[in-house]
Scaffold this active site. Structure first.
Site, PDB file in Angstrom:
ATOM      1  N   SER A 138       0.873  -1.336  -0.145  1.00  8.56           N
ATOM      2  CA  SER A 138      -0.005  -0.091  -0.006  1.00  8.56           C
ATOM      3  C   SER A 138       0.982   1.407  -0.119  1.00  8.56           C
ATOM      4  CB  SER A 138      -0.857  -0.037   1.453  1.00  8.56           C
ATOM      5  OG  SER A 138      -1.455   1.164   1.564  1.00  8.56           O
ATOM      6  N   TYR A 151      -1.861  -0.525  10.354  1.00  8.23           N
ATOM      7  CA  TYR A 151      -1.854  -0.801   8.907  1.00  8.23           C
ATOM      8  C   TYR A 151      -0.637  -0.651   8.252  1.00  8.23           C
ATOM      9  CZ  TYR A 151      -3.784  -1.242   4.179  1.00  8.23           C
ATOM     10  OH  TYR A 151      -4.065  -1.504   2.913  1.00  8.23           O
TER      11      TYR A 151
HETATM   12  N1  NAD Z   1      -8.733  -0.789  -1.332  1.00  3.47           N
HETATM   13  C1  NAD Z   1      -7.811   0.139  -1.045  1.00  3.47           C
HETATM   14  O1  NAD Z   1      -8.100   1.038  -1.058  1.00  3.47           O
HETATM   15  C2  NAD Z   1      -6.370  -0.615  -0.824  1.00  3.47           C
HETATM   16  C3  NAD Z   1      -5.326   0.406  -1.021  1.00  3.47           C
HETATM   17  C4  NAD Z   1      -4.104  -0.138  -0.609  1.00  3.47           C
HETATM   18  C5  NAD Z   1      -3.906  -1.539  -0.541  1.00  3.47           C
HETATM   19  N2  NAD Z   1      -4.968  -2.558  -0.260  1.00  3.47           N
HETATM   20  C6  NAD Z   1      -4.651  -3.599  -0.144  1.00  3.47           C
HETATM   21  O2  NAD Z   1      -5.113  -4.558  -1.039  1.00  3.47           O
HETATM   22  C7  NAD Z   1      -5.691  -5.752  -0.463  1.00  3.47           C
HETATM   23  C8  NAD Z   1      -7.034  -6.226  -0.962  1.00  3.47           C
HETATM   24  O3  NAD Z   1      -7.828  -5.210  -0.491  1.00  3.47           O
HETATM   25  P1  NAD Z   1      -9.368  -5.025  -0.935  1.00  3.47           P
HETATM   26  O4  NAD Z   1      -9.712  -3.393  -0.803  1.00  3.47           O
HETATM   27  O5  NAD Z   1      -9.683  -5.649  -2.162  1.00  3.47           O
HETATM   28  O6  NAD Z   1     -10.291  -5.526   0.592  1.00  3.47           O
HETATM   29  P2  NAD Z   1     -11.626  -6.410   0.325  1.00  3.47           P
HETATM   30  O7  NAD Z   1     -11.800  -6.241   1.989  1.00  3.47           O
HETATM   31  O8  NAD Z   1     -12.701  -5.903  -0.513  1.00  3.47           O
HETATM   32  O9  NAD Z   1     -10.893  -7.896   0.398  1.00  3.47           O
HETATM   33  C9  NAD Z   1     -10.067  -8.678   1.138  1.00  3.47           C
HETATM   34  C10 NAD Z   1     -10.504  -9.873   1.126  1.00  3.47           C
HETATM   35  O10 NAD Z   1      -9.497 -10.522   1.893  1.00  3.47           O
HETATM   36  C11 NAD Z   1     -10.326 -11.631   2.644  1.00  3.47           C
HETATM   37  N3  NAD Z   1      -9.586 -11.918   4.118  1.00  3.47           N
HETATM   38  C12 NAD Z   1      -9.486 -11.024   5.202  1.00  3.47           C
HETATM   39  N4  NAD Z   1      -8.892 -11.608   6.045  1.00  3.47           N
HETATM   40  C13 NAD Z   1      -8.637 -12.745   5.424  1.00  3.47           C
HETATM   41  C14 NAD Z   1      -7.995 -13.890   6.285  1.00  3.47           C
HETATM   42  N5  NAD Z   1      -7.709 -13.910   7.627  1.00  3.47           N
HETATM   43  N6  NAD Z   1      -7.805 -15.141   5.615  1.00  3.47           N
HETATM   44  C15 NAD Z   1      -8.288 -15.087   4.266  1.00  3.47           C
HETATM   45  N7  NAD Z   1      -8.921 -14.058   3.798  1.00  3.47           N
HETATM   46  C16 NAD Z   1      -8.875 -13.024   4.490  1.00  3.47           C
HETATM   47  C17 NAD Z   1     -11.698 -11.065   2.924  1.00  3.47           C
HETATM   48  O11 NAD Z   1     -12.478 -11.958   3.422  1.00  3.47           O
HETATM   49  C18 NAD Z   1     -12.073 -10.002   1.772  1.00  3.47           C
HETATM   50  O12 NAD Z   1     -12.669 -11.115   0.723  1.00  3.47           O
HETATM   51  C19 NAD Z   1      -5.509  -5.668   1.043  1.00  3.47           C
HETATM   52  O13 NAD Z   1      -4.530  -6.289   1.426  1.00  3.47           O
HETATM   53  C20 NAD Z   1      -5.404  -4.226   1.332  1.00  3.47           C
HETATM   54  O14 NAD Z   1      -4.539  -3.836   2.328  1.00  3.47           O
HETATM   55  C21 NAD Z   1      -6.363  -1.804  -0.510  1.00  3.47           C
END
Ligand code: NAD
Length: 254
Positions: A138, A151
């Site tokens: 991120s 985070y």
């Molecule tokens: N959305 C953003 O703005 C953003 C920005 C930077 C980084 N990220 C990173 O991208 C990745 C995905 O984010 P997203 O926005 O698609 O999130 P999201 O919440 O839409 O999806 C994350 C998925 O991970 C699964 N998950 C959570 N904990 C888990 C566990 N212990 N075991 C297995 N699965 C698990 C959840 O059930 C969910 O389906 C994350 O690592 C997040 O930190 C997101």
């Protein structure tokens, strides 16, 4: 270009948001996709969507923070060419307001979860002809963001882990890179807005959109397109790097 025909890809957190978009795109490009998900129902929905488009996919219900379970799932999968370490959770708080329980939880999922998948996948990746790992970091790994203490710590760990793994497995031909998105509009963002800013959802959404100089949040499909490039053989000269996808967040915010 960018064919994943014949490849086996494992995507953690592939039931929602960015992971789901990656799973769908990788399957479209010919990969057999395995989704490792805490939310079995969400994984199944992604699998059905992929199968309806004539792709190959399977869901595995699993908490990535549980090493034995992760090892068991990779043992069942048996062979891996691509690992996408994407599962992650959000947390709002400063060092002085983050409880030990919350700190441990963010660490367990975002850091240990990625390590568990690496630990389980690396012996299998060593057997692949073009092995590749992609970690979801991120912009919080490299920029000080207000109220994101635990985070940011977890994403800094992902950023560093990527270089360590890339270095250690050069001789095995395993490439390892990370992507650092700024805000991407997914259930992850909607979830933490409604949990932490109830009653101010629209205002906070607008503010978060404008924090990217480009004026909006990213789309999961835009991150998936970069993920495809970094996992395809066309990016064979790239390893040990982080790729921001941030609407100008890191370099143009002045
Ligand atoms: N959305 C953003 O703005 C953003 C920005 C930077 C980084 N990220 C990173 O991208 C990745 C995905 O984010 P997203 O926005 O698609 O999130 P999201 O919440 O839409 O999806 C994350 C998925 O991970 C699964 N998950 C959570 N904990 C888990 C566990 N212990 N075991 C297995 N699965 C698990 C959840 O059930 C969910 O389906 C994350 O690592 C997040 O930190 C997101």
């Amino acid at each position: 270009m960018f064919s994943l025909e014949g490849k086996i890809a494992v995507i953690t957190g592939g039931g929602s948001g960015i992971g789901k978009a990656i799973a769908i795109l990788f399957a479209k490009q010919g990969a057999t996709v395995h989704i490792i998900e805490l939310n079995a129902e969400a994984a199944e929905e992604t699998v059905i969507e992929i199968q309806q488009n004539k792709g190959q996919a399977r869901g595995h219900s699993c908490d990535v923070s549980n090493q034995n379970h992760v090892l068991d799932i990779f043992h069942q999968i048996g062979s891996v060419d691509i690992l996408v370490n994407n599962a992650g959770i959000a947390h709002i708080g400063k060092a002085g307001t983050t409880s030990e329980v919350d700190f441990d939880k963010v660490f367990a999922v975002n850091v240990k979860g990625a390590y568990n998948a690496l630990f389980a996948a690396i012996p299998l990746l060593k057997e692949s002809k073009s092995p590749v790992i992609l970690n979801m970091a991120s912009i919080a790994a490299v920029v000080g963001i207000t109220d994101r203490f635990a985070y940011s710590m977890s994403k800094g760990a992902i950023y560093a882990m990527t270089m360590s793994v890339a270095r250690d497995y050069l001789e095995d031909g395993i490439r390892c890179n990370s992507i650092s998105p700024a805000r991407v509009h997914t259930p992850f963002v909607d979830g933490f807005i409604s949990k932490n800013y109830a009653g101010q959802e629209e205002e906070v959404f607008e503010k978060l959109s404008k924090s990217q100089p480009i004026g909006r949040m990213g789309k999961p499909e835009e991150v998936a397109a970069l993920a495809l490039y970094l996992c395809a053989e066309e990016s064979g000269f790239i390893t040990g790097n982080d790729y921001p996808i941030d609407g100008g967040f890191i370099k143009l915010n002045n």
